[in-house]
Design an enzyme around this catalytic site. Structure first.
Site, PDB file in Angstrom:
ATOM      1  N   ASN A 170     -10.959 -28.154 -45.908  1.00 56.56           N
ATOM      2  CA  ASN A 170     -11.115 -29.522 -45.389  1.00 56.56           C
ATOM      3  C   ASN A 170     -12.293 -29.487 -44.410  1.00 56.56           C
ATOM      4  OD1 ASN A 170     -10.927 -32.017 -44.211  1.00 56.56           O
ATOM      5  ND2 ASN A 170      -9.022 -31.589 -43.100  1.00 56.56           N
ATOM      6  N   LYS A 205     -13.682 -31.885 -42.925  1.00 59.62           N
ATOM      7  CA  LYS A 205     -13.636 -32.959 -41.915  1.00 59.62           C
ATOM      8  C   LYS A 205     -15.021 -33.618 -41.821  1.00 59.62           C
ATOM      9  CE  LYS A 205     -10.085 -30.313 -39.651  1.00 59.62           C
ATOM     10  NZ  LYS A 205      -9.151 -30.224 -38.576  1.00 59.62           N
ATOM     11  N   HIS A 222      -3.290 -36.819 -43.480  1.00 59.57           N
ATOM     12  CA  HIS A 222      -3.669 -35.750 -42.540  1.00 59.57           C
ATOM     13  C   HIS A 222      -3.358 -36.213 -41.122  1.00 59.57           C
ATOM     14  CE1 HIS A 222      -6.100 -32.941 -40.233  1.00 59.57           C
ATOM     15  NE2 HIS A 222      -6.078 -32.154 -41.291  1.00 59.57           N
ATOM     16  N   GLU A 228      -4.931 -36.019 -38.462  1.00 65.79           N
ATOM     17  CA  GLU A 228      -6.039 -36.710 -37.772  1.00 65.79           C
ATOM     18  C   GLU A 228      -6.126 -38.164 -38.225  1.00 65.79           C
ATOM     19  OE1 GLU A 228      -9.064 -33.808 -38.634  1.00 65.79           O
ATOM     20  OE2 GLU A 228      -8.033 -32.410 -37.312  1.00 65.79           O
ATOM     21  N   GLU A 260       1.515 -28.816 -42.237  1.00 66.76           N
ATOM     22  CA  GLU A 260       0.525 -28.580 -41.196  1.00 66.76           C
ATOM     23  C   GLU A 260       1.123 -28.922 -39.839  1.00 66.76           C
ATOM     24  OE1 GLU A 260      -3.708 -28.481 -42.607  1.00 66.76           O
ATOM     25  OE2 GLU A 260      -3.299 -30.567 -42.209  1.00 66.76           O
ATOM     26  N   GLY A 294      -6.563 -26.563 -35.571  1.00 69.78           N
ATOM     27  CA  GLY A 294      -7.762 -26.454 -34.746  1.00 69.78           C
ATOM     28  C   GLY A 294      -7.496 -25.869 -33.372  1.00 69.78           C
ATOM     29  N   SER A 337      -4.960 -23.373 -38.433  1.00 69.10           N
ATOM     30  CA  SER A 337      -5.632 -22.169 -37.938  1.00 69.10           C
ATOM     31  C   SER A 337      -5.480 -20.960 -38.855  1.00 69.10           C
ATOM     32  CB  SER A 337      -5.183 -21.842 -36.511  1.00 69.10           C
ATOM     33  OG  SER A 337      -5.509 -22.907 -35.633  1.00 69.10           O
TER      34      SER A 337
HETATM   35  C1  PEP Z   1      -6.836 -28.970 -41.115  1.00 74.82           C
HETATM   36  O1  PEP Z   1      -7.679 -29.697 -40.638  1.00 74.82           O
HETATM   37  O2  PEP Z   1      -6.154 -29.381 -42.059  1.00 74.82           O
HETATM   38  C2  PEP Z   1      -6.664 -27.622 -40.553  1.00 74.82           C
HETATM   39  C3  PEP Z   1      -5.672 -26.891 -40.979  1.00 74.82           C
HETATM   40  O3  PEP Z   1      -7.576 -27.237 -39.609  1.00 74.82           O
HETATM   41  P1  PEP Z   1      -7.707 -25.764 -38.975  1.00 74.82           P
HETATM   42  O4  PEP Z   1      -7.670 -24.778 -40.095  1.00 74.82           O
HETATM   43  O5  PEP Z   1      -9.035 -25.785 -38.281  1.00 74.82           O
HETATM   44  O6  PEP Z   1      -6.581 -25.587 -38.028  1.00 74.82           O
END
Ligand code: PEP
Length: 267
Positions: A9, A11, A95, A97, A172, A178, A217
């Site tokens: 992803n 972003k 998601h 976000e 998630e 992040g 992460s």
């Molecule tokens: C995400 O944005 O779906 C995500 C898992 O980000 P990160 O791997 O940076 O934590």
């Protein structure tokens, strides 16, 4: 047996030059990996570029969101057929976000999920609890409510269509996105198992087939232990998907876990 899946992803990152370098690095790193599926979800303006670079490779591309309407006066929105026109096969939905920064809800996720499957896209529905919810012991309550909001809107025919396009769930935990904090493999496994059981209440065959990937992460150094869990079928990768070497190492981890699982099943 389920085939593992790694989804990047991006972003809101990238430009034409950096995308080309990143995609070329990923292409050369994963071209010999045949035991899993690989996807990059890029910003909409770069879907055309992604298609040009990826169409003869083993990497799929997709959107990071989609609108539920087919067309109309929806400034800034992108319809499902616009993604399929550009060769997208996957789309992220719900998601955290989108939920937290753009006020999307379980209801919009459900409408978008329905529109996506009807257009033939594979939706990746993101679910997960915040830190406060986690600490209050509400993980299963939150995940169930996010899943049920979508599943409840699917009639039998829609559910069959969702299976036909291989719908995916992504667990998630918001506190891990992040942040550098990641769920321990057994924590992730427990929630993935819960998600699978929840799907089994509707349809046991579907539950056995659905891929449930973990995001939060994931890096090269923790991917293998997460992906080795029986109900973790790969990962949704944010930050690490912007670095070809790191993303490829994660794809290799998935590929080798799948390979060793196959071997274990044969012996
Ligand atoms: C995400 O944005 O779906 C995500 C898992 O980000 P990160 O791997 O940076 O934590």
């Amino acid at each position: 047996m389920r085939r593992n899946l790694v989804v990047g992803n991006w972003k809101m990152h990238g430009d034409m030059r950096s995308n080309e370098m990143l995609l070329n690095g990923i292409i050369s790193g994963v071209q010999e990996l045949h035991n899993a599926d690989f996807v990059v979800c890029v910003p909409n303006p770069y879907l055309f570029q992604a298609r040009a670079l990826l169409e003869k490779t083993n990497i799929h591309w997709g959107g990071q969101n989609v609108n539920q309407h087919e067309e109309g006066a929806f400034t800034g929105a992108v319809a499902p057929h616009m993604l399929t026109d550009l060769g997208c096969t996957y789309v992220l939905l719900g998601h955290s976000e989108r939920r937290n920064l753009f006020y999307e809800t379980n209801l919009t996720a459900a409408a978008r999920f329905d529109a996506a499957i009807k257009a033939g896209l594979t939706p990746i529905l993101c679910v997960g609890e915040t830190l406060a919810e986690h600490e209050a012991g509400l993980t299963e309550v939150i995940v169930a409510s996010q899943m049920d909001a979508v599943m409840a809107t699917l009639g039998e025919q829609d559910f069959a269509q969702a299976m036909a396009v291989n719908m995916v769930f992504a667990y998630e935990p918001v506190w891990a996105i992040g942040t550098g904090r990641t769920a321990m493999p057994d924590q992730a496994q427990a929630v993935h198992e819960f998600i699978r059981h929840r799907i089994a209440r509707r349809n046991p065959d579907a539950a056995a087939k659905v891929r449930i990937i973990y995001g939060g992460s994931v890096k090269a150094n923790n991917a293998e232990s997460l992906f080795a869990m029986p109900d973790v079928d790969g990962g949704l990768i944010g930050g690490a998907s912007l670095h070809a070497e790191e993303f490829v190492a994660i794809c290799q981890a998935t590929n080798s876990v799948t390979a060793s699982t196959c071997l274990a099943e044969l012996t």
